[in-house]
Scaffold this motif. Structure first.
Motif, mmCIF file in Angstrom:
data_model
loop_
_atom_site.group_PDB
_atom_site.id
_atom_site.type_symbol
_atom_site.label_atom_id
_atom_site.label_comp_id
_atom_site.label_asym_id
_atom_site.label_seq_id
_atom_site.Cartn_x
_atom_site.Cartn_y
_atom_site.Cartn_z
ATOM 1 N N ARG A 178 61.324 4.637 60.196
ATOM 2 C CA ARG A 178 62.203 3.462 60.108
ATOM 3 C C ARG A 178 63.536 3.738 60.766
ATOM 4 O O ARG A 178 64.109 2.862 61.423
ATOM 5 N N GLU A 222 61.907 -17.562 47.960
ATOM 6 C CA GLU A 222 60.602 -16.955 47.687
ATOM 7 C C GLU A 222 59.581 -17.387 48.736
ATOM 8 O O GLU A 222 58.782 -16.588 49.214
ATOM 9 N N LEU A 266 60.033 -15.488 51.837
ATOM 10 C CA LEU A 266 59.431 -14.150 51.724
ATOM 11 C C LEU A 266 57.923 -14.215 51.943
ATOM 12 O O LEU A 266 57.338 -13.378 52.641
ATOM 13 N N ASN A 267 57.304 -15.230 51.322
ATOM 14 C CA ASN A 267 55.850 -15.378 51.466
ATOM 15 C C ASN A 267 55.462 -15.591 52.924
ATOM 16 O O ASN A 267 54.488 -15.022 53.414
ATOM 17 N N GLY A 321 55.616 -12.381 54.832
ATOM 18 C CA GLY A 321 54.473 -11.526 54.497
ATOM 19 C C GLY A 321 53.210 -11.988 55.189
ATOM 20 O O GLY A 321 52.446 -11.187 55.731
ATOM 21 N N ARG A 322 52.992 -13.303 55.186
ATOM 22 C CA ARG A 322 51.769 -13.850 55.789
ATOM 23 C C ARG A 322 51.745 -13.683 57.308
ATOM 24 O O ARG A 322 50.685 -13.610 57.908
ATOM 25 N N VAL A 345 58.654 -6.455 55.236
ATOM 26 C CA VAL A 345 59.883 -6.611 54.454
ATOM 27 C C VAL A 345 59.879 -5.501 53.399
ATOM 28 O O VAL A 345 58.871 -5.292 52.733
ATOM 29 N N PHE A 346 60.964 -4.812 53.301
ATOM 30 C CA PHE A 346 61.014 -3.751 52.297
ATOM 31 C C PHE A 346 62.403 -3.686 51.656
ATOM 32 O O PHE A 346 63.369 -4.229 52.191
ATOM 33 N N TYR A 347 62.427 -2.972 50.537
ATOM 34 C CA TYR A 347 63.646 -2.829 49.724
ATOM 35 C C TYR A 347 64.282 -4.197 49.418
ATOM 36 O O TYR A 347 65.470 -4.404 49.639
ATOM 37 N N THR A 348 63.464 -5.090 48.956
ATOM 38 C CA THR A 348 63.971 -6.416 48.609
ATOM 39 C C THR A 348 64.644 -6.350 47.237
ATOM 40 O O THR A 348 64.034 -5.884 46.277
ATOM 41 N N GLN A 349 65.885 -6.784 47.192
ATOM 42 C CA GLN A 349 66.634 -6.749 45.937
ATOM 43 C C GLN A 349 67.219 -8.118 45.668
ATOM 44 O O GLN A 349 67.726 -8.767 46.590
ATOM 45 N N TRP A 350 67.130 -8.494 44.443
ATOM 46 C CA TRP A 350 67.652 -9.806 44.090
ATOM 47 C C TRP A 350 69.175 -9.751 44.009
ATOM 48 O O TRP A 350 69.736 -8.772 43.547
#
Lengths: 391, 97
Positions: free
Chosen positions: A7, A23, A26-27, A30-31, A36-41
């Protein structure tokens, strides 16, 4: 770990997403194969990371989901390269450093000798040097089998040897044979005098004595014969051996001038350093050199970095400038100098012992002349082979 | 005695088949497969998307309904089309509907 390195190499973008359909966004990512990584709210959205290339692909999904995307941070090699692209020196420096590190692994940095007791280290190193192995040698140019063979050929004491290149260290493994006393020769021989003198003591171990105690003997004269006649009248050849102590006189004259020109050290000691890279000798000083009249000490020092010996060493010439001064010596001082010279003369030949010494000294023409009359005692027995049939 | 042994063998084979069918369903993406590493990490395979996501709740859509992870500091460490790794302090896992 590996993933993090990959990375870093590819570069990552940390972005913040805000909106009612975060959300869904994000979906969609992904599709559509956008990693996507290290997703934090975070309040009202989230913060996530993606690769640099993938970040440029998210725009259609941003529009579709009506979210707001903002770049928070850029990390990784592509951004670093871009930041430092104008600093060519830095890039060249890093490239040179990597090159040096890679190249340095190809040299012999240290030579370790293991297992030698009879053959001195210096001799072995000299032989290895003749074979091309010195500190700083290029490893690929070395023939380790040839080096090991050279050692075995050069020293009969070495019965097995091997040169192993372990990293940058040349480990020379040596196995020596146990010291075996050579059996004394039994070939027929005579004992002759190695020097002229008067025999004061004679011990015959084997053979027939020709001379006796008190006889004068010349150099090369037969003292003990190896040709012995038995009681039956048969001639037998023996390996004659004996101890023949002879006394002889010798005169030694030492002259010391009372007015002497001496080399006296002056102030201003200078260390002249040279860097030895293989056979190359680079002076590490800009100007100057050693003066014509000086005292000089030369010593070599290996260069170490964090305890590791580097493949080059430093030769240091310690130069002390000197001046010539004329000194007038007293008779006592001159006598001391002359006596020390006589002592060194006596020590030159340790085999002989001083029986007596008579010293006479006189001062003539501004010179002290010291004459010593010595009587020495020495074992003058020398074995000489009897040649049979002219062989 | 022999009859009991046969029964045991039959049961073991049946459970093996069942397991194979279960995994087959997972492979065919018809069922969700969840692996939990303590209460700190969950690997979810076969999810269809995120329905709700915040610091304390992650609700995922699956073929068989929705599942909800509840906890603290929940973070989606990695996400692909049909799988994700969830990290944080997982306090609960609930099948919704």
């Amino acid at each position: 770990m590996l993933v993090n390195i990959l990375r870093f190499v590819r570069g990552t973008v940390t972005f913040e997403v805000r909106g009612d359909f975060a959300e869904r966004f994000l979906n969609l990512l992904g599709r559509n194969g956008i990693p996507v990584f290290y997703t934090q709210w975070s309040d009202g959205g989230f913060v996530a990371q993606t690769t640099v290339k993938s970040y440029f692909r998210i725009r259609p999904y941003v529009r579709r989901t009506h979210v707001r995307v903002r770049v928070v941070k850029r990390q990784g090699l592509p951004f670093l390269m871009r930041r430092y692209s104008k600093r060519m020196g830095l890039i060249v420096g890093i490239a040179l450093f990597i090159l040096c590190i890679n190249l340095s692994g190809g040299f012999v940095w240290e030579i370790q000798l293991n297992g030698n007791h009879l053959v001195p280290d210096d001799d072995i190193l000299q032989t290895l040097e003749e074979g091309g192995l010195v500190r700083g040698s290029w490893k690929k140019s070395l023939d380790v089998n040839d080096l090991a063979m050279r050692l075995r050929e050069a020293y009969p004491q070495i019965i097995w040897s091997a040169v192993n290149l372990v990293g940058s260290v040349a480990e020379v493994e040596i196995s020596e044979q146990a010291e075996v006393e050579q059996p004394e020769s039994t070939d027929p021989c005579n004992v002759v005098a190695s020097r002229a003198g008067q025999i004061v003591r004679m011990e015959v171990y084997d053979g027939q004595a020709v001379l006796q105690k008190g006889d004068a003997v010349q150099k090369g004269q037969l003292v003990v014969s190896g040709v012995v006649k038995s009681t039956k009248g048969i001639t037998i050849l023996r390996h004659a051996s004996a101890q023949v102590l002879v006394e002889y006189s010798e005169q030694k004259t030492v002259t010391v001038s009372l007015t002497q020109t001496l080399k006296v050290p002056d102030s201003g000691m200078v260390n002249l350093r040279y860097l030895n890279l293989g056979k190359l000798r680079i002076p590490l000083f800009l100007a100057g050199g050693k003066p014509q009249l000086c005292f000089e000490r030369v010593f070599e020092r290996p260069v170490r970095l964090f305890g590791i010996t580097l493949p080059f060493d430093l030769t240091i010439h310690q130069v002390i400038p000197a001046t010539q001064q004329t000194v007038t010596l007293t008779a006592e001082k001159a006598a001391q100098l002359a006596e020390s010279e006589l002592l060194s003369f006596e020590r030159q030949t340790p085999e002989r012992t001083v029986v007596s010494r008579k010293i006479k000294s006189s001062v003539r023409d501004n010179q002290l002349v010291m004459t010593a009359e010595y009587v020495f005692q020495e074992d003058a027995a020398q074995q000489e082979e009897i040649l049979l049939n002219g062989q | 005695m022999k009859t009991r042994t046969k029964e045991r063998k039959g049961n073991a084979e049946l459970s093996k088949h069942k397991e194979a069918v279960t995994l087959g369903n997972v492979i065919a993406n018809q069922e969700i497969h969840i692996e939990l590493n303590g209460n700190r990490e969950a690997l979810v395979d076969g999810c269809k998307g995120i329905v709700e996501y915040n610091d304390s709740t992650v609700r995922l859509n699956t073929a068989a309904g929705q599942i909800r992870f509840s906890g603290r500091s929940l973070q989606i460490a990695c996400m692909t089309e049909d799988s994700m790794i969830l990290r944080g302090y997982i306090l609960g896992l609930e099948y919704c509907s």
